[in-house]
Write a protein that holds these residues in place. Structure first.
Motif, PDB file in Angstrom:
ATOM      1  N   ARG A 232      -6.814  38.588  15.290  1.00  0.00           N
ATOM      2  CA  ARG A 232      -7.755  39.606  15.740  1.00  0.00           C
ATOM      3  C   ARG A 232      -7.489  40.008  17.180  1.00  0.00           C
ATOM      4  NH1 ARG A 232     -10.970  42.633  13.690  1.00  0.00           N
ATOM      5  NH2 ARG A 232     -12.462  42.377  15.349  1.00  0.00           N
TER       6      ARG A 232
ATOM      7  N   ALA B  33      -7.135  43.749  17.900  1.00  0.00           N
ATOM      8  CA  ALA B  33      -8.418  44.424  17.680  1.00  0.00           C
ATOM      9  C   ALA B  33      -9.368  44.154  18.841  1.00  0.00           C
ATOM     10  CB  ALA B  33      -9.045  43.950  16.372  1.00  0.00           C
ATOM     11  N   ARG B  34      -9.346  42.927  19.359  1.00  0.00           N
ATOM     12  CA  ARG B  34     -10.216  42.584  20.498  1.00  0.00           C
ATOM     13  C   ARG B  34      -9.844  43.390  21.726  1.00  0.00           C
ATOM     14  NH1 ARG B  34      -9.355  37.162  19.064  1.00  0.00           N
ATOM     15  NH2 ARG B  34     -10.961  36.473  17.634  1.00  0.00           N
TER      16      ARG B  34
END
Length: 151
Positions: free
Chosen positions: A60, A63-64
């Motif tokens: 992730r 995305a973060r």
């Protein structure tokens, strides 16, 4: 080397995972070959001869980073927007953010002695009624109370 696909399938069913995650101990392949029932497979799993590899996930991280950039002003122009202003930042979440800050401030003021219990309770109820626009508005109101300008 013999075909151990049946044992892999049984082990996957027992361990509740996919066949591709099943790992056999290369030193004990003869024992695994002899195991033809679920009970025998379970025994080998308990001994640690058969294991399930840890599931791989998608990172992730990217995305973060994207979310962090968006949060401080990048790529927020009109062309990027899909929902209305109220959908992108609902009035309820704005209220929750504001009231939590105001209540925390009130609590701190009561604990450090800036306001007494009665004033705290009165201001708490007024905050719940929406009298204060922000934390700063509350603080100026409290200052005016202490100077005697407001009831």
């Amino acid at each position: 080397m013999s075909d151990l696909s049946a044992q892999k399938r049984l082990a996957a069913a027992v361990l509740n995972c996919g066949v591709n995650r099943i790992r056999f101990d290369p030193a004990r392949l003869s024992d695994i070959e002899g195991a033809i029932s679920r009970a025998e497979i379970r025994e080998l799993i308990e001994e640690g001869v058969i294991k399930a590899a840890t599931a791989k996930g998608n990172s992730r991280g990217r995305a973060r980073v994207r979310a962090a950039k968006r949060s401080y002003g990048h790529k927020k122009g009109y062309g990027r927007r899909k929902g209305t202003a109220g959908a992108r930042n609902p009035s309820k979440s704005q209220w929750m953010q504001r009231i939590r800050a105001i209540r925390t401030t009130l609590r701190e003021m009561r604990e450090d002695g800036s306001i007494d219990r009665r004033t705290y309770r009165r201001l708490y109820r007024r905050a719940a009624g929406g009298q204060f626009r922000s934390r700063a508005h509350l603080i100026t109101h409290v200052e005016m109370i202490t100077k005697g300008r407001v009831e």
